[in-house]
Motif scaffolding. Sequence first.
Motif, short mmCIF file in Angstrom:
data_model
loop_
_atom_site.label_atom_id
_atom_site.label_comp_id
_atom_site.label_asym_id
_atom_site.label_seq_id
_atom_site.Cartn_x
_atom_site.Cartn_y
_atom_site.Cartn_z
N GLY A 181 0.74 -1.23 -0.02
CA GLY A 181 0.02 0.18 -0.06
C GLY A 181 0.88 1.17 0.09
N SER A 182 2.12 1.13 0.10
CA SER A 182 2.90 2.26 0.22
C SER A 182 4.43 2.06 -0.53
CB SER A 182 3.42 2.68 1.76
OG SER A 182 2.21 2.86 2.23
N ARG A 183 4.13 1.30 -1.66
CA ARG A 183 5.17 0.91 -2.60
C ARG A 183 5.63 1.48 -3.71
NH1 ARG A 183 5.31 -5.82 -1.77
NH2 ARG A 183 6.07 -5.85 0.37
N ILE A 184 4.49 2.40 -4.36
CA ILE A 184 4.71 3.24 -5.65
C ILE A 184 5.39 4.42 -5.12
CG2 ILE A 184 3.67 3.65 -7.63
CD1 ILE A 184 3.73 0.84 -7.38
N ALA A 185 6.65 4.54 -5.98
CA ALA A 185 7.11 5.99 -5.71
C ALA A 185 7.62 6.46 -7.03
CB ALA A 185 8.41 5.87 -4.75
N ASN A 186 7.68 7.96 -6.92
CA ASN A 186 8.08 8.72 -8.34
C ASN A 186 7.27 8.16 -9.64
OD1 ASN A 186 10.25 9.59 -6.64
ND2 ASN A 186 11.41 7.63 -7.22
N LEU A 187 5.93 8.44 -9.50
CA LEU A 187 5.00 8.01 -10.46
C LEU A 187 5.03 9.26 -11.47
CD1 LEU A 187 3.00 6.01 -11.96
CD2 LEU A 187 1.31 7.11 -10.37
N ALA A 188 5.51 9.08 -12.49
CA ALA A 188 5.32 10.33 -13.47
C ALA A 188 4.90 9.87 -15.12
CB ALA A 188 6.68 10.65 -13.65
N TYR A 189 4.43 10.70 -15.41
CA TYR A 189 3.85 10.48 -17.00
C TYR A 189 4.83 11.43 -17.89
CZ TYR A 189 1.57 10.16 -21.36
OH TYR A 189 1.07 9.91 -22.96
N GLY A 190 5.58 11.15 -18.88
CA GLY A 190 6.32 11.97 -19.64
C GLY A 190 7.45 12.76 -18.85
N GLY A 191 7.71 12.20 -17.69
CA GLY A 191 8.69 12.71 -16.97
C GLY A 191 8.07 14.10 -15.79
N VAL A 192 6.91 14.11 -15.84
CA VAL A 192 5.92 15.07 -14.89
C VAL A 192 5.28 14.34 -13.78
CG1 VAL A 192 4.42 16.77 -14.77
CG2 VAL A 192 5.95 16.82 -16.88
N PRO A 193 5.23 14.54 -12.63
CA PRO A 193 4.61 13.72 -11.66
C PRO A 193 3.24 13.57 -12.11
CG PRO A 193 6.31 15.16 -10.63
CD PRO A 193 6.05 15.49 -12.06
N VAL A 194 2.56 12.50 -12.00
CA VAL A 194 0.99 12.19 -11.99
C VAL A 194 0.42 12.78 -11.05
CG1 VAL A 194 -0.66 10.47 -12.28
CG2 VAL A 194 1.60 10.34 -13.47
N THR A 195 -0.46 13.54 -11.45
CA THR A 195 -1.51 14.26 -10.14
C THR A 195 -2.82 13.20 -10.08
OG1 THR A 195 -2.88 15.56 -11.71
CG2 THR A 195 -0.79 16.57 -11.02
N ASP A 196 -3.45 13.45 -8.80
CA ASP A 196 -4.63 12.52 -8.59
C ASP A 196 -5.68 12.81 -9.47
OD1 ASP A 196 -3.22 11.43 -6.47
OD2 ASP A 196 -4.19 12.69 -4.98
N ALA A 197 -5.77 13.86 -9.88
CA ALA A 197 -7.04 14.22 -10.92
C ALA A 197 -6.82 14.20 -12.43
CB ALA A 197 -7.24 15.85 -10.57
N GLN A 198 -5.52 13.93 -12.79
CA GLN A 198 -5.12 13.58 -14.29
C GLN A 198 -5.84 12.33 -14.79
OE1 GLN A 198 -0.90 13.59 -14.45
NE2 GLN A 198 -0.97 13.53 -16.89
N GLU A 199 -6.47 12.63 -16.05
CA GLU A 199 -7.25 11.46 -16.75
C GLU A 199 -6.29 10.63 -17.79
OE1 GLU A 199 -11.90 12.87 -15.98
OE2 GLU A 199 -10.70 13.42 -17.79
N PHE A 200 -6.72 9.49 -17.76
CA PHE A 200 -6.03 8.73 -18.67
C PHE A 200 -7.13 7.60 -19.48
CE2 PHE A 200 -2.80 9.71 -15.80
CZ PHE A 200 -1.53 10.07 -16.38
N ALA A 201 -6.75 7.30 -20.38
CA ALA A 201 -7.58 5.82 -20.98
C ALA A 201 -6.45 4.82 -20.79
CB ALA A 201 -7.90 6.19 -22.41
N MET A 202 -6.87 3.72 -20.09
CA MET A 202 -6.28 2.45 -19.82
C MET A 202 -6.72 1.23 -20.23
SD MET A 202 -4.35 1.68 -16.17
CE MET A 202 -5.69 0.81 -15.41
N ALA A 203 -5.74 0.82 -20.96
CA ALA A 203 -6.23 -0.47 -21.93
C ALA A 203 -6.06 -1.63 -20.94
CB ALA A 203 -5.29 -0.68 -22.85
N VAL A 204 -7.19 -2.31 -20.86
CA VAL A 204 -7.00 -3.57 -19.85
C VAL A 204 -7.86 -4.54 -20.46
CG1 VAL A 204 -7.25 -2.04 -17.81
CG2 VAL A 204 -9.32 -2.90 -18.95
N ASN A 205 -7.62 -6.10 -20.11
CA ASN A 205 -8.43 -6.93 -20.45
C ASN A 205 -9.80 -7.31 -20.01
OD1 ASN A 205 -8.13 -8.85 -18.18
ND2 ASN A 205 -5.80 -9.11 -18.76
N ASN A 206 -10.43 -7.86 -20.54
CA ASN A 206 -11.93 -8.24 -19.91
C ASN A 206 -11.84 -8.92 -18.52
OD1 ASN A 206 -11.11 -10.71 -21.53
ND2 ASN A 206 -13.34 -11.32 -20.74
#
Length: 834
Positions: free
Chosen positions: A748-773
Amino acid sequence: MVGPTTVSELRTIDMSTLAGWSWLRGTSWGSTLARAGKLIAATTPLMAERTTSCHSCAVPLITRNAIASWLSPARTLETWMTRVRPKRSAITPPASRKTTIGMLWAASTVPSALGESLTSSTANTRATAPMVPPAMLTVRDQKYQRKFCSRRGANDADQVTGGLYPAWSVDGRGTSPLTPERRHWVELDPAHSAAHPRRLSGCLMTSPDPVHPTAPTAPAAPAAPSRRALLTGGAALAAAGYVAQPAYATHGTDAALRAGKKRVRLTVLGTTDLHGNVFNWDYYKNTEFDNGAHDDIGIAKVATLIKGVRHDRRGEPVLILDAGDTIQGTPLAYYYAKIDPITGGAKHPMAKAMNLVGYDAAALGNHEFNYGIETLRAFESQLNFPLLGANAVDPATKRPVFPPYIIKSYRVGHGRTLKVGILGLTNPGIAIWDKANVEGRMEFPGLVEQARKFVPELKKKGCDLVIVSAHSGADTSSSYGDALPYPENAASLIAEKVPHVDAILVGHAHKEIDQRFVRNAKTGQQVLLCEPYYWGMRLAVMDFVVQEVYGSGGKQKWVLVASGSQLLNSNTAAEDAPVAAAVRDQHDTVVDYVNSVIGTSSQALSAARAVVEDVPIIDFVNYVQADAVKAGLTGADAGLPVLSIAAPFNRQASFPAGEVTVRDVAGLYIYDNTLLGVKVTGADVKAYLEYSARYFKKVTGTGPFTMDQVTNAVTPVAPSGTPDYNFDSAAGLDAPLTYDIDIAQEVGSRIANLAYGGVPVTDAQEFAMAVNNYRQSGGGGFPAVATAPVVYNRQNEIRQLIIDWVTDHGDIDPTTFASVDWRLVSGGQPITVT
């Protein structure tokens, strides 16, 4: 007494010497057998004038008349055969074990000279396989023909020579392997074998206790059988570990159940999780299947064991059941669901095989629904037995849409009938895992709830025994957490909470349970649970001894007094010829299909280390998925940055440098999942990755660690360790998604330095994520994706998308898609994993 040391000594042995062997002392037929032993030396010259030929393989066989002409007229072969021929009674103890003289044949190289010493002839065989049987013994007479015929494939490292050779003996119920107390030797006939280089012939004689100068007094533990030394009939059962008269757990202690009443034994033979495996073949490697335990797979091999048990239990009631997951899991199954679908008229290979085996019923597995209800119904229509699903119900009526059970009645003599109810239960998780196929058409209530409804119904209909075939593991747990009110694995709960269940054939969990008893909380009955290993590696043999009792008014009924189970290993069983022949053409078609070249890879890619580092071959999966989702986004969603998640389904998967085939791609993505795109926030992404990081064990320091020291962590929902397929990594399409997984921290406290394109990801930032059914439906219990808005869903299979991408582009170049986006760290420092 010392036995013969060379073939020439065997030729000169006389009656008094043979009769001196302790195993013959005191036997009324010892002198007759001694005469037969003395005449073994004359086998070769007498062959031509006093033998007949096997109708199937043209090998000379000693007949009753042939041996009778060699024996003293005072004791005819008729008398001898009456004393020693196999009987259906229980196996006799070693002191009185019956002995048979007969013919042997086995695939081999040309044997050496007959005069070769025992030392050289046995050293060759024992050096590689101390207990290798020459596979085939037969006694053939004009009236009583019992043929224990099987072929034994040649092994380059296990060549048979002339002289005395360790064999198996025929006893009262089949064959018995070599033991220190019982030695078996065969004199091989090179004169015949020279003319037939692939066969050997000879006569068998057995001795339990001669001290042989060149034979060890105590043979070593059996070596793993040659993968070419395959057996049928009684030999296959013995090699599989079959116990004809096991020690049962007793249930009846009442005075009414004392010995003397009539008893009947019911045998239930069971398989589960066959997953489209007919042959012992790895389509992804294009070779015979093998694993570290040298298991074999496929219903063709299981069929041989089933035939053997049915023959051994002939005259007794026998049931054959399956516990589900039949039509998905191999390219063979995929081909006849999608490429040449059974909805278009093709006959499913599993239907052909299972019909030939003679199943009585099969429970529905969750993977039966992967290809849609139409395909499942087509498969059902091709079977000669019912698919049972008491908890696959109509949403409106709540009644089962498949037969919930069947009742089998057996005449067991003197007008008596034994009635057995078989209840089939499937997995509630289908509602999540195949929601697109079943939503609005079927519902899947709990196993315990439906068993409580139908077991009393079976008892009211007069069933003496109730057997449940359940596609649900024994150890209560759910991969989908609390997404459903019913547990995924509930077999032990059925046994504990539902009265009058006598046994459960367990499936789904891909575990091996040879015998387990669970006490019913209400009645105190000990309920038998048995789960054979998946893909046809094992056959379950469940035995139930019932005793006749009479109730009020003199009404007869049967009461269970003893039960037990065992698992038979299929790795030494030969393929059943009719099953193999029925599916061979379809198998060959699929082998050609999966080996067709569809592109090239600029370098070798492997998934071997995909659970501890970001490897290009998983990046490739994420790239194809994200690319497909991006192309399908419309409206305001078209501008969303696209991410993708993927798991290492198969660590053995790889692409060679050079040509890539359908088989290579299928080995990378082994499940029939479809692709979806969901809208998620940055907070959702972080929560998803935190959940995935539960896969790792907590460690301190930077290593070096082995892979086992950091992966497959045990959790409350994964008591056997978190499986590889529940470790998802994420990647970005147009820009990298980078992050560290700090496994020195708590879950629950293992993910660090999460960034998209070198910029830290914000909580409100939106993405489309590909997942399987599977993930989007809640499989694995991952957060956010099951409730997130769906922005892409075209029901495209991910495996086929990868195949199509390689076909369209031709070249797989890692520089197009590969990057190191995540890493394992401890306290912020990279760790070393060997």
